[in-house]
Motif scaffolding. Structure first.
Motif, PDB file in Angstrom:
ATOM      1  N   UNK A 805       0.754  -1.114   0.009  1.00  0.00           N
ATOM      2  CA  UNK A 805       0.048   0.067  -0.009  1.00  0.00           C
ATOM      3  C   UNK A 805       0.541   1.378   0.282  1.00  0.00           C
ATOM      4  N   UNK A 806       0.504   2.518  -0.271  1.00  0.00           N
ATOM      5  CA  UNK A 806       0.593   3.292  -1.066  1.00  0.00           C
ATOM      6  C   UNK A 806       1.192   4.126   0.356  1.00  0.00           C
ATOM      7  N   UNK A 865      -6.240   0.399  -8.484  1.00  0.00           N
ATOM      8  CA  UNK A 865      -6.778  -0.138  -7.530  1.00  0.00           C
ATOM      9  C   UNK A 865      -7.961   0.672  -7.514  1.00  0.00           C
ATOM     10  N   UNK A 866      -8.651   0.834  -7.200  1.00  0.00           N
ATOM     11  CA  UNK A 866     -10.462   1.416  -7.616  1.00  0.00           C
ATOM     12  C   UNK A 866     -11.267   0.875  -7.869  1.00  0.00           C
ATOM     13  N   UNK A 867     -12.496   1.619  -6.811  1.00  0.00           N
ATOM     14  CA  UNK A 867     -13.962  -0.020  -7.075  1.00  0.00           C
ATOM     15  C   UNK A 867     -14.643   0.529  -8.626  1.00  0.00           C
ATOM     16  N   UNK A 868     -14.143   1.517  -9.382  1.00  0.00           N
ATOM     17  CA  UNK A 868     -14.292   2.128 -10.685  1.00  0.00           C
ATOM     18  C   UNK A 868     -13.245   1.346 -11.553  1.00  0.00           C
ATOM     19  N   UNK A 869     -12.226   0.785 -11.229  1.00  0.00           N
ATOM     20  CA  UNK A 869     -11.085   0.330 -12.118  1.00  0.00           C
ATOM     21  C   UNK A 869     -11.523   0.253 -13.213  1.00  0.00           C
ATOM     22  N   UNK A 874      -8.841  -8.722  -9.263  1.00  0.00           N
ATOM     23  CA  UNK A 874      -9.150  -8.816  -7.498  1.00  0.00           C
ATOM     24  C   UNK A 874      -9.083  -7.405  -6.740  1.00  0.00           C
ATOM     25  N   UNK A 875      -7.952  -6.676  -7.282  1.00  0.00           N
ATOM     26  CA  UNK A 875      -8.019  -5.435  -6.337  1.00  0.00           C
ATOM     27  C   UNK A 875      -9.053  -4.502  -5.448  1.00  0.00           C
ATOM     28  N   UNK A 876      -8.101  -4.590  -4.601  1.00  0.00           N
ATOM     29  CA  UNK A 876      -9.193  -4.118  -3.148  1.00  0.00           C
ATOM     30  C   UNK A 876      -9.557  -2.490  -3.978  1.00  0.00           C
ATOM     31  N   UNK A 877     -10.393  -1.728  -3.283  1.00  0.00           N
ATOM     32  CA  UNK A 877     -11.000   0.016  -3.856  1.00  0.00           C
ATOM     33  C   UNK A 877      -9.760   0.625  -2.686  1.00  0.00           C
ATOM     34  N   UNK A 878      -8.335   0.415  -2.848  1.00  0.00           N
ATOM     35  CA  UNK A 878      -7.773   1.303  -2.104  1.00  0.00           C
ATOM     36  C   UNK A 878      -7.788   2.747  -2.745  1.00  0.00           C
ATOM     37  N   UNK A 906     -15.539   2.469   1.077  1.00  0.00           N
ATOM     38  CA  UNK A 906     -15.002   1.563  -0.302  1.00  0.00           C
ATOM     39  C   UNK A 906     -15.504   1.766  -1.607  1.00  0.00           C
ATOM     40  N   UNK A 907     -16.303   2.301  -1.841  1.00  0.00           N
ATOM     41  CA  UNK A 907     -16.931   3.313  -2.784  1.00  0.00           C
ATOM     42  C   UNK A 907     -16.870   5.026  -2.820  1.00  0.00           C
TER      43      UNK A 907
END
Length: 1009
Positions: A805-806, A865-869, A874-878, A906-907
């Motif tokens: 993670x960043x 790593x985004x919900x709207x990628x 299966x990357x998490x919505x970081x 998460x959104x």
């Protein structure tokens, strides 16, 4: 943003991250250190480039010409090639000296097992320089010896003479040529070449100068050790000798010169048939009387060049006369000899420099003189570096004298054990007498004194002498002759002594006698034969090796044969025999015959009390009857195991005719061969096919059987009588797999929470390649943070921590050589390379530290790593979670903000807008990658997300963020577009800011400089 907030984010995502220590305080020297360390390790671990095809089933022999003082070159055909009998693989004797072109010979044999045709490259190498002193300075090309070569073979190419630094064998420099050869099977190729002993090579450090044969990588792999040497202490230098006189106010001036022919004498090999223990030497003394000029000074110098080489050398001498005793003020003119050919092993008067000088030049009462010689190599046409010099001085003989007559005296003596000389006759214009009396032909060590009586004119005398060696003795010595001319009214003039070097040597013969009993011979059928191969090594020189063969054919009437090696250096030699049965189809089977005692003999050919052993014999006699064939097995493991280790003992099964369900054997790892036995005795093999199978152990790989990496069993066929008494051997080599352990800690302590850390084991990963993932494991509280990649085949690998993670830091990134693979522009993976040896347990302890101060991530990371990628995975919505952390302010673009949601982390409401900007597109998705403002906006948004995540910050990047937003404000940037046309100045500024922010997102130190 608090550390606890990012800790929650980490737990929610199940993924961690790390920084690569890219801070504003990062030190460039440290970076360079690690970069140098990584590059050094890379070079050490990277395999050498693939070489050209190596010789296949080729036997090489490197020989040099042994010179006992009896070799003179070139030969009758104008070549620098010796008689065939003079070539040897051993020491090249005492007869080679400076500027000699030493002949070498390369013989390559391709037998029946060689390919039908092949092309291969090898290197011929000689010592060139060590400790600033020269060795060989010219290496010739190679030429095919047509008379000695058989079959089809040719030289494809010979490379230019090149210098190898450092040289081989520990020297500073070597000379080499790469030679590419075409050769067919069942052929012998012989190639001749030479190397020049440099001027000054007698000063070369160490005991010997070497010529070598190597492969094109300058090692002995596939070639074998091939080394021929010359003893340095025996090399004689090119020399100048001179004398000088000066006289004033005389009616006559005198000059005396003296020469020896030859300048050195070698009795050669005292073991040779017809060895001569008496060798002639001539000493010639000449004197001249010439008129002097009254009141003037007559200065005379004689310069002699001595050539110890076995060939003619051309010399050019210049001579300068100086006032006083220091070479400061030259008087008179420089005298030059021009080019003078000096024959092999002679000393020649190349220049007499007689000058008449005014009295004023003698104001210091003496003169000194410097002669300088340069050398011309007409045979090679290659310049000879360096020169030699000789000096002399003389006081001025003054007074009113006539010097009308003079007396010449000569004294001669000899040194060295077992050496005497005799004066056999006199020639020339003056008879003279001996004082004390001496009877011509009498052997003596001297001194023998001779006087000319009073002489009133020029004249000469020649002493014909014989040097006598008392028997077959190894010795060295010197015959010294000194002549003096004494004018009646002047000072004596001494002609510098002529020293004739004397040496004798020995080259022994090793004879090998082999007999085979009648029972062994009776096994041969028509077309079959026994080939007895002998390997000969030398106790005092590990590089010396030779081989010989004796062939016993079906129908031979006698069963005793002999072979000899000649020209051997005195030493103790070891002879080892190997017997080969060759059937009618020309197929070989090793180990048919056995000797009655052993297959090794030691033969003494040394020198004791100066007396050499000239002939030694190694006798081999086969007296043992044939027995049945047997089988044995041997186990080799990597790593080497010790008694008591769990996997020390290995089981094997022999199946085949008469073996029933199998004959068992148990072999210790690293132990010797173990026989397959039945009833306590070696199991007797019948004719037929047998197979040996190993019981494989868990965690081990079978690497090879009898060096065949593709084999899994050992199979062989027994055929009598060829295999009578033969032992069939099976060698199984196994390698234990390695394991790689990761001990994972969280903020310096064991994992106790829900944190999950993902690691992969890869091959082929680098900063330019993702590599191949072999295994993926996760460290968590359930396994105590310890994971193990087991059963790893030994080799080179990369350990990678994924999904960092960043804002987080991992200690993996601080290890030497750490890198991020491409990963589609996503820099959330950090790797480090390592090597795993057989049976090794490689351990990594890796700690993760949460924000702040960790690493930044690229635009590729944030948009994936985004919900709207827009990508799969299966990357998490970081991205959404980080935008939630940035609330209530949000992510600034121009003077407006894009927002996440604390309630639904998460959104993020503005997820698609942020992802479109990161994708260098408008909010509506129109691509704008070439637009400087949209390009800058993508890097800006990523940088602000990194700031929000707690990544490391610095003033330069913070200033760039402010400047970027200000530039967007200037053009009323809306995310869908902007107002006006961007000026060239602002476009350049936008690109500059984008570059700095991009460097920051990639954790490059330049972002903060």
């Amino acid at each position: 943003m608090s550390p606890n907030g990012l800790g929650k984010l980490h737990k929610a995502s199940g993924i961690h991250t790390s920084a690569i220590c890219r801070t504003a305080g990062f030190k460039q020297p440290l970076f360079r250190f690690f970069a140098l360390l990584f590059s050094t390790l890379f070079l050490l671990l990277t395999a050498n480039p693939a070489a050209a095809v190596a010789p296949d089933s080729i036997q090489n022999t490197l020989e040099g010409c042994r010179n006992n003082g009896d070799i003179t070159l070139p030969n009758g055909s104008g070549q620098f090639v010796c008689p065939d009998a003079a070539y040897t693989t051993g020491n090249l004797g005492k007869g080679w000296n400076e500027l000699d072109l030493v002949p070498y010979r390369l013989t390559v044999n391709a037998g029946n097992s060689a390919p039908a045709s092949q092309q291969y490259t090898i290197a011929v190498v000689v010592d060139n320089e060590d400790a600033g002193k020269p060795g060989y300075d010219v290496l010739s090309t190679l030429t095919k010896n047509v008379g000695l070569s058989s079959g089809t073979c040719s030289i494809q190419s010979v490379g230019a003479q090149m210098v190898l630094t450092p040289g081989i064998g520990g020297t500073d420099k070597s000379l080499y040529r790469l030679v590419t050869i075409n050769q067919n099977k069942n052929s012998t190729c012989v190639f001749d070449y030479y190397a020049r002993l440099a001027l000054g090579s007698h000063l070369y450090p160490g005991s010997s100068l070497h010529a070598n044969l190597t492969n094109e990588a300058f090692t002995t792999a596939g070639i074998g050790a091939r080394d021929v040497s010359i003893p340095v202490k025996e090399i004689l230098p090119q020399e100048l000798r001179k004398d000088m006189t000066a006289s004033q106010d005389t009616d006559y001036s005198w000059n005396i010169t003296k020469q020896a022919n030859p300048t050195d004498v070698s009795f050669g090999n005292v073991c040779a048939e017809g060895f001569d223990d008496q060798l002639p030497v001539e000493i010639t003394i000449q004197w001249t009387r010439s008129a002097a000029i009254n009141g003037m000074i007559t200065v005379t110098t004689n310069v002699y060049a001595k050539n110890p080489a076995s060939r003619t050398i051309t010399v050019s001498v210049s001579d300068k006369i100086y006032k006083g005793l220091t070479p400061t003020t030259q008087v008179g003119s420089t005298a030059n000899s021009g080019e003078v050919d000096v024959a092999a092993k002679t000393e020649v008067l190349v220049l007499t420099n007689q000058q008449t000088l005014p009295a004023s030049d003698g104001d210091q009462g003496a003169f000194n003189d410097v002669a300088t010689a340069t050398y011309i190599d007409k045979a090679t046409g290659i310049a000879v570096p360096g020169n030699t010099t000789a000096t002399a001085s003389a006081a001025i003989s003054t007074g009113t004298t006539t010097n009308a007559t003079a007396v010449i005296t000569d004294t001669e003596s000899i040194t060295g054990n077992f050496l005497q000389f005799s004066v056999d006759s006199l020639g020339g214009s003056v008879a003279g007498s001996f004082n004390p009396a001496y009877v011509l032909g009498t052997k003596t060590v001297g001194p023998v004194n001779w006087t000319s009586g009073e002489q009133s004119s020029s004249g000469s005398v020649v002493f014909m002498k014989t040097i006598h060696l008392n028997g077959q003795k190894i010795t060295s010595g010197t015959l010294t002759d000194t002549a003096t001319l004494t004018p009646k009214d002047g000072s004596p003039q001494v002609s510098g002594p002529v020293n004739v070097a004397i040496v004798s040597s020995s080259a022994a013969e090793l004879k090998i006698d082999k007999s085979i009993d009648a029972e062994s011979m009776s096994f041969l059928a028509a077309g079959e034969k026994y080939v007895i191969r002998f390997t000969i090594t030398r106790l005092g020189d590990a590089t010396y090796q030779d081989s010989k063969e004796l062939v016993f054919n079906f129908g031979d009437s006698g069963a005793t044969k002999s072979v000899s090696l000649t020209g051997l250096v005195p030493d103790t030699y070891q002879v080892v025999e190997e017997t080969v049965f060759v059937n009618a189809a020309n197929v070989e089977a090793i180990g048919v015959l056995a000797d009655a005692t052993s297959n090794s003999r030691s033969v003494d050919l040394t020198v004791t009390d100066s007396t050499p052993i000239c002939l030694g014999t190694a006798v081999f006699a086969n007296k043992r009857a044939f027995g049945p064939a047997t089988a044995e097995v041997q186990k080799v493991t990597d790593p080497v195991l010790q008694s008591g280790d769990a996997d020390f003992k290995w089981s094997f099964t022999l199946t085949g005719p008469g073996a029933g369900t199998g004959v068992l054997a148990e072999a210790d790892a690293g132990g010797g061969a173990v026989a397959f036995e039945a009833g306590g005795q070696p199991f007797s093999l019948s004719e037929g096919v047998y197979t040996v199978t190993e019981t494989l152990k868990s965690g081990w790989d079978l690497n090879s059987v009898n060096a065949d990496p593709a084999a899994t069993t050992c199979s062989f066929t027994v055929n009598y009588p060829a295999d009578a008494g033969k032992v069939f051997s099976c060698l199984f080599k196994n390698t234990k797999r390695a394991e790689v352990q990761v001990i994972k800690t969280f903020n310096g302590a064991p994992i106790t929470g829900s944190e999950v850390f993902t690691f992969s084991l890869r091959t082929g990963a680098s900063a330019a390649a993702d590599g191949t993932i072999l295994q993926t494991l996760q460290a968590n509280a359930g396994n105590g943070g310890t994971i193990t990649f087991d059963k790893v085949v030994p080799g080179d690998y990369q350990l990678c921590e994924q999904g960092i993670l960043a804002g987080w830091t991992t200690s993996l990134s601080s290890m030497a050589g750490a890198f991020s693979p491409p990963n589609g522009g996503d820099n959330s993976t950090t790797c480090v390379g390592f090597s795993a040896a057989a049976g090794q347990s490689v351990s990594f302890t890796i700690d993760n530290v949460p924000p702040p101060g960790g690493q930044a991530h690229t635009i590729g990371y944030w948009k994936n790593w985004a919900s709207c990628k827009q990508s799969g995975g299966k990357q998490a919505p970081v991205l959404d979670q980080t935008m939630a952390l940035a609330e209530p302010t949000g992510i600034q673009v121009n003077s407006f903000y894009l927002h996440g949601s604390v309630a639904t982390p998460d959104v993020a409401p503005d997820c698609s807008k942020v992802v479109n900007l990161l994708n260098k597109s408008t909010f509506s998705g129109t691509k704008k990658a070439s637009d400087p403002l949209f390009n800058m906006a993508a890097q800006l948004v990523a940088a602000e997300l990194n700031y929000a995540a707690g990544a490391t910050t610095c003033a330069k990047v913070s200033e760039a963020i402010v400047a970027a937003n200000a530039l967007l404000t200037k053009y009323q940037f809306t995310g869908y577009g902007y107002t006006g046309k961007v000026s060239a100045t602002d476009a350049s500024l936008a690109r500059s800011l984008a570059t700095r922010l991009d460097n920051y997102n990639n954790n490059l130190p330049s972002a903060c400089l």
